[in-house]
Design an enzyme around this catalytic site. Structure first.
Site, PDB file in Angstrom:
ATOM      1  N   GLU A 189       0.718  -1.267  -0.058  1.00 29.79           N
ATOM      2  CA  GLU A 189      -0.175  -0.040   0.022  1.00 29.79           C
ATOM      3  C   GLU A 189       0.881   1.432  -0.150  1.00 29.79           C
ATOM      4  O   GLU A 189       1.794   1.381   0.774  1.00 29.79           O
ATOM      5  CB  GLU A 189      -0.859  -0.160   1.269  1.00 29.79           C
ATOM      6  CG  GLU A 189      -1.956   1.027   1.239  1.00 29.79           C
ATOM      7  CD  GLU A 189      -2.913   1.115   2.451  1.00 29.79           C
ATOM      8  OE1 GLU A 189      -3.756   1.799   2.549  1.00 29.79           O
ATOM      9  OE2 GLU A 189      -2.428   0.582   3.526  1.00 29.79           O
ATOM     10  N   LYS A 204     -10.391   2.691  -1.914  1.00 28.37           N
ATOM     11  CA  LYS A 204     -10.636   2.113  -0.691  1.00 28.37           C
ATOM     12  C   LYS A 204     -11.772   2.512  -0.189  1.00 28.37           C
ATOM     13  O   LYS A 204     -12.259   3.743  -0.055  1.00 28.37           O
ATOM     14  CB  LYS A 204      -9.095   2.544   0.220  1.00 28.37           C
ATOM     15  CG  LYS A 204      -9.267   1.946   1.518  1.00 28.37           C
ATOM     16  CD  LYS A 204      -7.868   2.278   2.246  1.00 28.37           C
ATOM     17  CE  LYS A 204      -7.646   1.576   3.689  1.00 28.37           C
ATOM     18  NZ  LYS A 204      -6.292   2.004   4.185  1.00 28.37           N
ATOM     19  N   CYS A 224      -5.914  -2.812   2.818  1.00 30.14           N
ATOM     20  CA  CYS A 224      -5.395  -2.524   4.144  1.00 30.14           C
ATOM     21  C   CYS A 224      -6.890  -2.652   5.065  1.00 30.14           C
ATOM     22  O   CYS A 224      -7.123  -3.697   5.220  1.00 30.14           O
ATOM     23  CB  CYS A 224      -4.787  -1.379   4.479  1.00 30.14           C
ATOM     24  SG  CYS A 224      -3.802  -1.337   5.813  1.00 30.14           S
TER      25      CYS A 224
END
Length: 299
Positions: free
Chosen positions: A48, A121, A158
């Site tokens: 990431e 995300k 994540c």
């Protein structure tokens, strides 16, 4: 009926430390991805926000200068590399969508160099030294899966790792592999007391996604102890341990917690069909009873 030959695909996870220079980080990661391709990897995933140190340790408007457009310099570089080596690449970037609107985004590049799409995300944390809500607008593209040359993949990022709904909705679109570009680590002062539990929870929840959905899970995390200039304190110690989990949640391969590595892992995509047939969790879901999942709480 004779069983066809295994559908083997080699995954490549890039685990590195990060310097203060974004251009150096880009050059380094391009070189590592190319090395992974030469070692036989067919689907390669970066960690990431690989182009910079983890800047979300503080809320600083100067850090928005790290963002880039998509398409942009990073996607251009990796598209050329993907076409040259006929590999699929998942690239994690700080996306500047427009003035004042930024995302934590993964670009999915197919083996012909084409940009298949992006994932923004969806779940954005706000914890000590993980002040992501200051920087990232929550994703608005939903959960997606892409048919690449080497298999159908889903990409999450994540903090999405902690949400079974995200993994499920991606797997429901046929994803055979879930990739998670990641930047997670310990607060050094808490490592001794909480470290094993924190890492264990992180690994367990993702292995559970593999079990519940009968798919592979591939996680690329960074390493290194990052103390940002001007922020002070103890910084964050990223715990590495990138890994691939099999369709029953077993750990197939795992990297170290402190070394730069290219993790090359062959997987048999036929196992997705076999696992989902023998453990038919998708078949037995009571979709008529899950309406309350769209509510914050049932109270």
């Amino acid at each position: 009926m004779k069983r066809s030959a295994p559908q083997i695909v080699k995954l490549g996870l890039i685990q590195t430390d990060v310097s203060v220079n974004p251009n150096v980080n880009l050059k380094k990661t391009v070189a590592l991805v190319e090395r992974a391709a030469k070692q036989g990897a067919q689907i390669i995933c970066t960690q990431e926000l690989f182009r910079s140190q983890y800047f979300c340790q503080s809320e600083d408007h100067k850090n928005f200068e790290l963002a880039e457009t998509i398409p942009g310099p990073s996607t251009d570089a990796f598209q050329k590399l993907a076409k040259k080596h006929k590999v699929v690449i998942v690239v994690s970037l700080f996306e500047k969508r427009a003035a004042g609107v930024y995302h934590n985004t993964a670009a999915i590049i197919d083996a012909d160099g084409s940009l298949l799409g992006i994932y923004r995300k969806m779940h954005i944390p706000d914890d000590p030294l993980f002040y992501e809500k200051f920087y990232f607008t929550p994703g608005d593209l939903g959960f997606k899966a892409w048919p690449t040359r080497y298999g159908k993949i889903g990409v999450l990022v994540c903090w999405d790792q902690w949400y079974p709904e995200a993994a499920r909705l991606t797997a429901m679109q046929g994803a055979q592999i879930l990739f998670y570009p990641t930047a997670i680590g310990w607060h050094p002062s808490e490592k001794e007391k909480y470290g094993p539990k924190q890492h264990g929870a992180w690994e367990t929840i993702q292995r559970a996604h593999a079990v519940a959905n009968g798919c592979y899970v591939a996680v690329a995390n960074r390493i290194g102890h990052e103390i940002l200039d001007g922020v002070g304190g103890d910084g964050l110690e990223f715990w590495g341990q990138s890994f691939v989990a099999g369709t029953s949640g077993e750990i197939i391969a795992k990297a170290s917690n402190n070394k730069e590595e290219i993790l090359i892992v062959p997987v048999d995509l036929d196992n997705v069909d076999t696992t989902r047939t023998h453990w038919p969790f998708l078949r037995d879901r009571r979709i008529d009873a899950y309406g309350n999942l769209t509510r914050r709480l049932v109270d």
